[in-house]
Motif scaffolding. Structure first.
Motif, mmCIF file in Angstrom:
data_model
loop_
_atom_site.group_PDB
_atom_site.id
_atom_site.type_symbol
_atom_site.label_atom_id
_atom_site.label_comp_id
_atom_site.label_asym_id
_atom_site.label_seq_id
_atom_site.Cartn_x
_atom_site.Cartn_y
_atom_site.Cartn_z
ATOM 1 N N VAL A 206 0.852 5.193 0.769
ATOM 2 C CA VAL A 206 0.105 6.252 1.443
ATOM 3 C C VAL A 206 0.721 7.585 1.039
ATOM 4 C CG1 VAL A 206 -0.623 7.230 3.646
ATOM 5 C CG2 VAL A 206 -0.494 4.745 3.365
ATOM 6 N N VAL B 203 0.849 -1.192 0.000
ATOM 7 C CA VAL B 203 0.000 0.000 0.000
ATOM 8 C C VAL B 203 0.882 1.238 0.000
ATOM 9 C CG1 VAL B 203 -1.790 1.306 1.221
ATOM 10 C CG2 VAL B 203 -1.829 -1.195 1.268
ATOM 11 N N ASN C 180 -2.693 -0.258 -4.788
ATOM 12 C CA ASN C 180 -3.357 0.110 -3.534
ATOM 13 C C ASN C 180 -2.817 1.465 -3.080
ATOM 14 O OD1 ASN C 180 -4.731 -2.610 -2.922
ATOM 15 N ND2 ASN C 180 -2.579 -3.185 -3.185
ATOM 16 N N TRP D 134 -11.647 6.614 10.362
ATOM 17 C CA TRP D 134 -11.397 6.272 8.963
ATOM 18 C C TRP D 134 -12.687 6.345 8.145
ATOM 19 C CZ3 TRP D 134 -7.505 5.368 5.609
ATOM 20 C CH2 TRP D 134 -7.765 4.612 4.476
ATOM 21 N N VAL E 30 -3.636 5.118 -0.812
ATOM 22 C CA VAL E 30 -4.387 5.964 0.118
ATOM 23 C C VAL E 30 -3.841 7.369 -0.040
ATOM 24 C CG1 VAL E 30 -4.876 6.474 2.540
ATOM 25 C CG2 VAL E 30 -4.797 4.089 1.757
ATOM 26 N N ALA F 71 -6.270 -1.325 0.444
ATOM 27 C CA ALA F 71 -6.090 0.082 0.806
ATOM 28 C C ALA F 71 -6.802 0.501 2.087
ATOM 29 C CB ALA F 71 -6.568 0.976 -0.343
ATOM 30 N N ASP F 72 -7.573 -0.388 2.692
ATOM 31 C CA ASP F 72 -8.219 -0.052 3.968
ATOM 32 C C ASP F 72 -7.194 -0.222 5.093
ATOM 33 O OD1 ASP F 72 -9.661 0.149 6.309
ATOM 34 O OD2 ASP F 72 -11.325 -1.106 5.630
ATOM 35 N N ALA G 37 -9.202 5.953 -0.967
ATOM 36 C CA ALA G 37 -8.533 4.669 -0.824
ATOM 37 C C ALA G 37 -8.945 3.777 -1.983
ATOM 38 C CB ALA G 37 -8.894 4.020 0.514
#
Length: 278
Positions: A210, A208, A233, A252, A235, A268-269, A263
């Motif tokens: 971010v 992921v 993925n 969130w 965020v 991506a969570d 996201a």
């Protein structure tokens, strides 16, 4: 033999820039408190509950004063120190939750002494704390060690922790009082980057990405590592929303529904990794 776990990234911060950022953020918070304490309904504003649960605005101001005075207090403590630092910035972020009860007790005790103090005197109390912090920063060697609840830490790193306190609680004050705080750009950048690095350390991996433009990009969460092209993925959010997510000020799900965070991708969570500190 498979490689061992990747060591968490430890970003370095220029002591002179951090000091300037802290001085700017302290001024911004003092401006908010000066406005609040000059209002005709200042006593009611000081008694107002904040998003920190039981803490009032008055208690939040007392906590900030204590946070600013902690460096001069630590520097004045007698006793031998180890030859090198025992704790770093990631230790500070990771250990804050365990200190929450003690911090709450200390803040309540400090606020009790100022329960009947006039609003202008509350502003003066914060000004005195800011002055002591400025004097300590001017005199201290950034490489010197100070004792902390997490072990000996360099003055340079401890100054970054004061930046975290001032940015996060400045936002708390703005939320509680409705008086906007003008965050120092470099202060916001440093806190954003530290909390992004803390996420990467808590959930190591590369599946992921971010993004917190314009200050930080980190990869985290175990799984297939992305190397080229658009990450599967992702965020993305703004610095203040990220700080609120990382510190538990924003949920969130709320940030998603408000379109404050995007996201994309099945991994991506990252809600399970948040908050990083409370």
């Amino acid at each position: 033999m498979p490689p061992g776990p990747r060591k968490p990234r430890v970003r370095s911060y220029d002591p002179a820039k951090v000091r300037a950022a802290l001085e700017g953020q302290v001024r911004a918070v003092r401006d908010v408190v000066d406005v609040v304490c000059a209002e005709p309904d200042a006593p009611a504003l000081l008694a107002k509950r904040t998003r920190l649960g039981e803490w009032t605005v008055r208690e939040l101001i007392v906590h900030l004063a204590g946070a600013w005075e902690l460096l001069p207090h630590r520097l004045a403590e007698p006793g031998p120190l180890p030859a090198r630092a025992e704790a770093g910035l990631l230790d500070y972020v990771g250990g804050l939750a365990s200190r929450a009860a003690a911090v709450a007790r200390d803040t309540a005790a400090g606020a009790a002494a100022f329960a009947d103090v006039e609003p202008k005197s509350m502003a003066a109390r914060l000004d005195q704390a800011a002055g002591r912090l400025a004097d300590a920063l001017a005199a201290a060697d950034p490489a010197a060690l100070v004792p902390t609840a997490f072990g000996a830490m360099t003055v340079a790193d401890f100054t970054v922790t004061r930046l975290v306190e001032t940015v996060v609680h400045g936002d708390d004050l703005a939320d509680a009082t409705g008086v906007a705080v003008r965050h120092d750009r470099q202060a916001l950048a440093a806190v954003t980057r530290l909390l992004a690095d803390a996420l990467a350390a808590k959930a190591p991996g590369g599946s992921v990405e971010v993004r917190i433009p314009p200050f930080a990009v980190v990869q985290c969460v175990a799984g297939p590592k992305h190397t080229r092209g658009t990450p599967p993925n992702v965020v993305e959010t703004d610095p203040l929303t990220w700080i609120r997510l990382a510190t538990g000020r924003t949920e969130w799900s709320t940030a998603l529904s408000d379109a404050a965070v995007t996201a994309s991708g099945e991994r991506a969570d990252i809600s399970g990794q948040l908050p990083l500190l409370t």
